[in-house]
Design a protein around this motif. Structure first.
Motif: not given
Length: 132
Positions: A7-22
């Motif tokens: 989850f990110s609370d940044n409203d910037h339209y170009d925010l990347p998708l951030i995943y936490n895997v392993n």
């Protein structure tokens, strides 16, 4: 994959998708997302679809000429085996594309109306597929 998204609370339209895997953090921008998903990326213009006849609606929903088509109308058509199988192959694909767009990708409920822009756009599947 969605269960791993951070989850990110940044409203910037170009925010990347951030995943936490392993225990590793991965970021995907718009370009990477488009490469992985196959979706097109770019500026959106509906100018070519704002005006004109809605031949798809008139042909597939003849009782709705001059009225709005709702998502529930699309679903009801799919669930009605006789009506759905009587459609041409291309019209049945168009119905499924519209319902997928409206309910799955845009998250609209079944009582929502389908925008006339999309009803015009789906008539030409090349335009539909070329749309970013």
């Amino acid at each position: 994959m969605l269960q791993k998204q951070k989850f990110s609370d940044n409203d910037h339209y170009d925010l990347p998708l951030i995943y936490n895997v392993n225990d590793h953090t991965h970021q995907f921008g718009h370009c990477e997302f488009c490469l992985i998903s196959g979706f097109k990326f770019g500026w959106i213009s509906f100018c070519n679809f704002r005006d004109g006849e809605i031949t798809f609606r008139d042909r597939v929903f003849p009782k709705k000429i001059g009225e709005y088509v709702k998502n529930i109308d699309l679903l009801s058509l799919i669930e009605d085996e006789v009506r759905f199988t009587s459609l041409s192959d291309l019209d049945s694909i168009r119905v499924c594309l519209l319902l997928s767009l409206e309910v799955m990708f845009m998250g609209h409920d079944l009582g929502s109306t389908v925008d006339d822009v999309f009803l015009r756009m789906v008539e030409d599947l090349k335009d539909w597929n070329d749309f970013p």
